[in-house]
Write an enzyme that holds these catalytic residues in place. Sequence first.
Site, short mmCIF file in Angstrom:
data_model
loop_
_atom_site.label_atom_id
_atom_site.label_comp_id
_atom_site.label_asym_id
_atom_site.label_seq_id
_atom_site.Cartn_x
_atom_site.Cartn_y
_atom_site.Cartn_z
N ARG A 1 0.91 -1.08 0.04
CA ARG A 1 -0.03 0.12 -0.06
C ARG A 1 0.81 1.15 0.08
O ARG A 1 1.95 1.21 0.35
CB ARG A 1 -0.93 -0.15 0.91
CG ARG A 1 -2.10 -1.23 1.05
CD ARG A 1 -3.05 -0.85 2.10
NE ARG A 1 -4.02 -1.94 2.19
CZ ARG A 1 -5.16 -2.05 2.79
NH1 ARG A 1 -5.38 -1.08 3.74
NH2 ARG A 1 -5.84 -3.17 2.70
N SER B 1 -4.53 9.92 9.62
CA SER B 1 -3.04 9.13 9.88
C SER B 1 -2.90 8.98 11.33
O SER B 1 -1.90 9.30 11.92
CB SER B 1 -1.95 10.18 9.19
OG SER B 1 -2.54 10.41 7.95
N SER B 2 -3.73 8.64 12.02
CA SER B 2 -3.68 8.35 13.65
C SER B 2 -2.50 7.40 13.64
O SER B 2 -1.60 7.80 14.76
CB SER B 2 -4.72 7.94 14.28
OG SER B 2 -5.17 6.46 13.85
N GLN B 3 -2.12 6.55 13.02
CA GLN B 3 -1.16 5.65 13.43
C GLN B 3 0.33 6.30 13.28
O GLN B 3 1.19 6.02 13.87
CB GLN B 3 -1.19 4.48 12.61
CG GLN B 3 -0.34 3.34 12.95
CD GLN B 3 -0.41 1.88 12.20
OE1 GLN B 3 -0.55 1.94 10.89
NE2 GLN B 3 -0.14 0.95 12.85
N GLU C 1 -14.94 0.20 16.81
CA GLU C 1 -14.56 -1.23 16.65
C GLU C 1 -15.37 -2.48 17.17
O GLU C 1 -15.35 -3.34 16.88
CB GLU C 1 -12.88 -1.58 17.26
CG GLU C 1 -12.85 -1.39 18.50
CD GLU C 1 -11.42 -1.72 19.25
OE1 GLU C 1 -11.11 -1.68 20.34
OE2 GLU C 1 -10.46 -1.92 18.19
#
Length: 447
Positions: free
Chosen positions: A139, A185-187, A331
Amino acid sequence: MANAQLSPGFIAPPAEWTAPNAAGPFDDMVAVPGSQALTYLEIALAASAEGSSLLMRPSHSDYLAGVIETARALDVDIREVAGTGPFGPDLVVDPPATLASDAVLSISQPDLVAPIAVGLAGLASGSVTVTIPESRSRRPMGEAITVLRSIGCDINDAGKWTVPLTVHGRGHIRGGHVEIDVNRSSQLVQTLLLAAPRFDVGLTLRHVGQPLGSLPDIDMTVEALHRRGVYVDQPTPTEWIVPAGPVRARAATIEPDLSLAAPFVAAAMIAGGRVSVPAWPAHSAQPAARLAEILVLMGARARRRGGALTVTAGAERIIRRARVDVSEISELTPILAALAAFADGPSTFTGLKPRTGNESTHIDALVDNLRAIGGEVEELPDGIRVVPRPLTGGVWRADHDYHVATAGALIGLAVPGVTVDDIRSATADLPEYTKMWEHLVRGSRAR
């Protein structure tokens, strides 16, 4: 040359799994391993701490195996010691004086491990190559590569904006000012915040883009930094400032993973009886800490006593219709939707992100699964509405997600013939899942 080739780390059960039916009410205590998210944060910070750290009751998932092997390949000493809990060994993490050079990191889970791998590699004292097996998808990592370059990482991606790539480490990263869309883009934001104390000038990170949504992962990261003596200033809700400085070594007991516990406590509402989870924290930054209040809203009784949370089915096992904003606990939507399929009326779950990225794929799978076994689901712009209908057996698509897979098992408690197509979607996060679930159900038959 160091080489890290990641492996699954556990023996997978048969992929297809028939969910067992509950023959009676439950009365059981179910312990779950440490939080995967908190274990990750503690490993990442311990890898750059001033001394040795002991992590007690950590998670041992596939994802964490990838993080550990990546750190080991860069000469972070992570070793297993006798465990203080039932789910495997504790971990001792000793950071090296300098991270390894001339390492090759072959990572099996690029979407999860690649950002931290590239971030750590920038602190190494020489070249580090990051690659993935041929069978894995590549990716785009354009945003991560651009941001890391802007703060001083020398990255050669051959113009492809993805792995494989080589990071030419100089033993330090300059740091500085970064503007980024935190919602998207939290990661990457987590990676930057965790590494920031090691940057020469620290980090100032500012959000740009649409108004910020809920940020449970970022909140947990900031809290983990605070516990290790790193003060994170937040002058505005959209800005974080992390100074350069030491990261304190510590002994940490990892909280139980409240998200992994969700299907077990929810099971009492379908089968009747009660299920308890020991060591449930009185206060936690884990988003799933909200689970108890939501289950009460849907008709359960919940009580924390002696450190354990006990969830008991309501009167006559009636599950109440509910309207829940799941923006902070998206989640858990599959678990709540599975309960809603047996409720006394339609339930609505809102606050879901637009249908882009991995999360929306899981919601799509949930909707398709419920419809395939006779359920009625209405898709909303920011959520779903579940209307109870008589359900039938059938194949339940796990979609590589713990909560989607275990939602099928929940429905299978009351509906014969539900078969989860790939239960490894659950055991990747909780290797003991099938054994624990079947033990819970067998207990109902013994009474």
